[in-house]
Design an enzyme around this catalytic site. Structure first.
Site, PDB file in Angstrom:
ATOM      1  N   ASP A 215       0.713  -1.090   0.016  1.00 17.35           N
ATOM      2  CA  ASP A 215       0.033   0.013  -0.080  1.00 17.35           C
ATOM      3  C   ASP A 215       0.919   1.161  -0.032  1.00 17.35           C
ATOM      4  O   ASP A 215       0.702   2.059   0.835  1.00 17.35           O
ATOM      5  CB  ASP A 215      -0.910   0.037   1.198  1.00 17.35           C
ATOM      6  CG  ASP A 215      -2.194   1.136   1.117  1.00 17.35           C
ATOM      7  OD1 ASP A 215      -2.561   1.122   0.017  1.00 17.35           O
ATOM      8  OD2 ASP A 215      -2.435   1.544   2.300  1.00 17.35           O
ATOM      9  N   ASP A 237       3.866   1.458   8.138  1.00 19.69           N
ATOM     10  CA  ASP A 237       2.562   0.909   7.943  1.00 19.69           C
ATOM     11  C   ASP A 237       2.712  -0.269   6.677  1.00 19.69           C
ATOM     12  O   ASP A 237       2.028  -0.234   5.755  1.00 19.69           O
ATOM     13  CB  ASP A 237       1.488   1.567   7.670  1.00 19.69           C
ATOM     14  CG  ASP A 237       0.067   0.926   7.693  1.00 19.69           C
ATOM     15  OD1 ASP A 237       0.195  -0.015   8.199  1.00 19.69           O
ATOM     16  OD2 ASP A 237      -0.933   1.591   7.588  1.00 19.69           O
TER      17      ASP A 237
END
Length: 344
Positions: A215, A237
């Protein structure tokens, strides 16, 4: 009047967060700040005593039911591998002998706080720098596959989301038939790429799957200006880390018209290929991956509609106009997938 159904995150009060810290020996001093995150619940906490030199930590409480412990452990292990290879990714902190903890029904972990700003992606030198670090991230990612985390393919990002949306009657009835027809046409083009089919390509000459950030949009790349310690990009993340083609971590950094995207891609690959070869056949996957993300994103919102944060932040979702727009976007993607791919 019926009472709204409680959501699991409703029980994650500040006291519960501080109790979770206490349970693993990371005693907070009471200062707790909620950070922006839709998928999980993320907090910044100040500690009474530093851990590994960090007085402030970021806590992530995972959305219940999304990832298994084994899948979360792979995220943490991947981050630790990257840190060991001196790739600038933020790895979780060990507390009480582990990085993955459980409290009050939640899996959670703690990370050191790292400052930074969004990178200036109109600066080609910045993109080249990011490309170098992505190549190093992918070198680690190619060392071995995930055993538990899924792949980015048409089954998990389009067919299963489509079936869920239809089963739960989330698509406006007026455009349901058109949406399904457009998606079927798009899937024919997507699955012409063996690497994006369920199971992947077993042909040793095919495009490789490797462990990805998954992502890598600009919000997950923090930039430290030159002249400061740790200058350059660092990746945060890894919650969406999956197996997939390398170009998945590149295309979300592109924006603007075709000419602008070509320049940006060239800069990324100039940096990338200083450390790792890039299979130029992957450029033909960009629009297919964009289409998969479009379908997956709609199902992602719909599945979380019982979370009070979603109706508030996505008020445009779900109506006839929304789904009419999605039909139009799928048709645009069908055209894009049939055009010549970007070149760099």
């Amino acid at each position: 009047m019926t009472m709204p159904t409680p959501h699991p995150f409703d029980t994650l009060t500040p006291d519960a967060v501080l109790d979770a810290l206490d349970a693993v020996g990371l005693r907070g001093d009471g200062r707790l700040t909620t950070l922006n995150s839709f998928e999980n619940r993320v907090y910044q906490a100040h500690l009474e005593r530093p851990v590994d030199g960090h007085e402030v930590v970021v806590l992530k409480f995972y959305r219940p039911g999304r990832w298994s412990d084994a899948q979360i452990a792979e995220e943490h292990a991947f981050a630790a591998e990257l840190a060991a290879a001196e790739v600038p990714a933020v790895a979780p902190l060990a507390a009480d002998g582990a990085t993955l903890h459980h409290h009050a029904g939640f899996a959670w972990g703690a990370w050191p706080r790292r400052g930074g700003r969004r990178p200036e992606l109109d600066d080609l030198e910045v993109l080249e720098w990011i490309g170098r670090f992505l190549a190093r991230l992918h070198t680690v990612g190619a060392a071995r596959p995930f055993a538990h985390r899924p792949a980015l393919d048409s089954a998990s990002f389009a067919r299963e989301p489509r079936d869920w949306l239809l089963e739960h009657e989330m698509i406006a009835p007026e455009v349901r038939r058109e949406w399904c027809a457009a998606l079927d046409e798009a899937l024919t083009l997507i699955e012409a790429h063996p690497v994006l089919r369920a199971g992947g390509d077993s042909d040793p000459q095919g495009i490789a799957r490797l462990r990805l950030h998954g992502d890598c949009h600009p919000g997950n790349v923090l930039w430290t200006p030159e002249g400061l310690p740790g200058a350059g990009p660092h990746f945060v993340d890894l919650d969406d880390a999956r197996l997939g083609p390398a170009v998945q971590d590149l295309w979300m950094l592109l924006s603007g018209d075709r000419r602008q995207q070509t320049l940006q891609l060239s800069a990324l690959l100039d940096g990338y290929e200083q450390f790792r070869p890039f299979d130029r056949r992957e450029l033909a996957l960009i629009e297919a991956l964009r289409t998969l993300r479009l379908v997956h994103y709609n199902a992602w919102i719909a599945r979380r509609w019982d979370d009070p944060a979603f109706p508030i932040n996505f008020p445009w979702f779900g109506g006839r106009d929304h789904w009419r727009g999605q039909v139009d976007l799928l048709r645009e993607q069908i055209e894009a997938m049939q055009q010549a791919p970007l070149q760099a």
